[in-house]
Design a protein around this motif. Structure first.
Motif, PDB file in Angstrom:
ATOM      1  N   ASN A 120       0.821  -1.214   0.000  1.00  0.00           N
ATOM      2  CA  ASN A 120       0.000   0.000   0.000  1.00  0.00           C
ATOM      3  C   ASN A 120       0.857   1.266   0.000  1.00  0.00           C
ATOM      4  O   ASN A 120       0.441   2.315  -0.502  1.00  0.00           O
ATOM      5  N   ASN A 155      -3.376  -1.196  -4.006  1.00  0.00           N
ATOM      6  CA  ASN A 155      -4.432  -1.410  -3.017  1.00  0.00           C
ATOM      7  C   ASN A 155      -4.535  -2.900  -2.713  1.00  0.00           C
ATOM      8  O   ASN A 155      -5.144  -3.661  -3.465  1.00  0.00           O
ATOM      9  N   ALA A 195      -5.264  -6.348  -0.153  1.00  0.00           N
ATOM     10  CA  ALA A 195      -6.166  -6.838   0.886  1.00  0.00           C
ATOM     11  C   ALA A 195      -5.670  -8.173   1.420  1.00  0.00           C
ATOM     12  O   ALA A 195      -5.002  -8.935   0.718  1.00  0.00           O
ATOM     13  N   THR A 232     -13.875  -9.657   1.157  1.00  0.00           N
ATOM     14  CA  THR A 232     -12.572  -9.461   0.516  1.00  0.00           C
ATOM     15  C   THR A 232     -12.563 -10.013  -0.904  1.00  0.00           C
ATOM     16  O   THR A 232     -12.112  -9.342  -1.842  1.00  0.00           O
ATOM     17  N   TYR A 279      -9.982  -3.935  -4.772  1.00  0.00           N
ATOM     18  CA  TYR A 279      -8.598  -4.299  -4.463  1.00  0.00           C
ATOM     19  C   TYR A 279      -7.962  -4.833  -5.738  1.00  0.00           C
ATOM     20  O   TYR A 279      -8.608  -5.548  -6.507  1.00  0.00           O
TER      21      TYR A 279
END
Length: 424
Positions: free
Chosen positions: A375, A380, A382, A399, A408
């Motif tokens: 990040n 991005n 997860a 998710t 993501y």
């Protein structure tokens, strides 16, 4: 000898249970083809699986699950097992497109005899074992073991296959039955499978997206090598003693386990001393693995955790000058970046490639640390892990959904994401 003979029997010697036809009808094919066309090799494998308990070996994304769905539609009732909750739910979600009724049985669902009376049940094997008194698995004319290569040792698949016996048809699905013929035979024997259908990547490549593999060799910095060399010297000081006592030098995890079991039978004071050296070698081999594959900081945490114990082995380690030098060197590196060099290589790769990616790691702490670093470079990422406090089924589903939708672009996963999860 009888087992080996049975394994060689052709599927022609077997008939479909319950008096059913040994071929899927066109109606059954169409029922599932509403959401996916059936390829010729899938139809061929499905029809052969009707005639014998079969292990289906196909490359990833080649359509093993669809074959199972065809067989389930044919029998009209079936139990399909998968090793993880996300995989169970994925199978159920895909099967729902057929408009056939089904039920899900996992640790987080409310379960009863009524649930297991459903025509089609998707479940984890541990759940079925826990509910064995109400699941009535012998009433299912078909049982499907997804990721069948897990059927080794005391895994739940092995126990369920024994309980199921010859109650109906058994089908195993896998992309990797084992790294040897012996391993594959173990899976087949444990699941009572009599026939195997194998298609290689070359056999089905026309139906699959192109794939490639690139190996990136990463050099270790000198400070890493210095501490690893010191650990090697310490490790040899203990394994040399084992060799002098008439044993061998363990180099792999399996060799350590085998030697450890053997040493349990060595009695007296001599046995106690040998086991002390064995455990010292075991601990340092583990420290070496962590330094080589994870990070110096994690290795240091591991060693500091060991030093909190007051066993004779730990006392012996603390007295060793080399052990003290390893601890000092690791502490000195605290002032510098202690990430493994492969982390920087990965970050550079992700900067150069903007598409979606899945990164697999061994430990949750490693995944959490990696997400922070990813990040930081503007991607991005997860976390996708097994259920634990603060991260349950709902979070897993959220998710995966956000990753599919593009919210993501990178998924950092532990082993739970390795088997069967379909993420376009």
């Amino acid at each position: 000898m009888q087992q080996q003979k049975d394994m060689q029997l052709s599927f022609d010697f077997y008939t479909a249970p319950s008096g059913r036809s040994q071929h899927c009808s066109k109606k059954e094919f169409r029922r599932i083809e509403g959401f996916h066309s059936m390829r010729r090799y899938q139809k061929d494998i499905a029809n052969k699986a009707l005639r014998a308990n079969t292990l289906v070996v196909l490359p990833t994304a080649a359509g093993k699950t669809l074959i199972a769905f065809y067989l389930m539609a044919h029998y009209g009732r079936a139990l399909m097992l998968a090793p993880t909750v996300p995989l169970v739910e994925q199978h159920a979600r895909d099967f729902a497109k057929s408009n056939l009724p089904y039920a899900i049985a996992t640790g987080s669902t409310n379960r009863s005899k009524e649930l297991y009376s459903a025509n089609f049940v998707f479940a984890t094997p541990e759940t079925i074992l826990n509910d064995i008194s109400i699941a009535n698995i012998n009433s299912f004319p078909l049982i499907v073991f997804d990721e069948a290569h897990r059927a080794r040792g005391s895994y739940a698949y092995v126990q369920l296959a024994k309980l199921y016996g010859d109650s109906g048809r058994v089908v195993g699905l896998t992309a990797s039955p084992g790294n040897s013929k012996k391993a594959a035979m173990e899976v087949m024997l444990n699941l009572n499978l009599k026939h195997v259908e194998v298609r290689s990547y070359d056999d089905v490549m026309l139906y699959l997206s192109p794939r490639g593999m690139h190996i990136h060799w990463i050099g270790m910095p000198q400070d890493f090598m210095d501490i690893i060399n010191k650990i090697n010297a310490l490790l040899r000081s203990y394994t040399t003693y084992l060799v002098e006592c008439g044993f061998w030098e363990p180099k792999t995890k399996s060799e350590f386990i085998k030697l450890g079991k053997m040493l349990e039978g060595v009695d007296g004071k001599e046995g106690a001393i040998i086991r002390r050296y064995y455990w010292a070698a075991f601990f340092m081999a583990r420290a070496k693995e962590l330094a080589e594959t994870q990070s110096i900081s994690y290795m240091l945490n591991y060693l500091e955790g060991l030093m909190k114990n007051n066993t004779s082995t730990i006392k012996m380690l603390k007295r060793n000058k080399l052990f003290g030098e390893v601890i000092d060197m690791a502490n000195d590196m605290k002032e510098h970046s202690m990430d493994h060099p492969k982390i920087e290589a990965l970050l550079n790769y992700l900067l150069e490639h903007s598409g979606k990616a899945i990164v697999f790691v061994n430990y949750v702490w490693q995944a959490e640390r990696l997400i922070e670093r990813i990040n930081e470079i503007g991607r991005n990422a997860a976390l996708f892990i097994g259920k634990r406090k603060g991260y349950g089924k709902k979070k897993q589903e959220e998710t995966l959904s956000k990753f599919r939708e593009g919210y993501y672009d990178i998924l950092v996963s532990t082993s739970i994401g390795e088997e069967g999860i379909n993420i376009p």
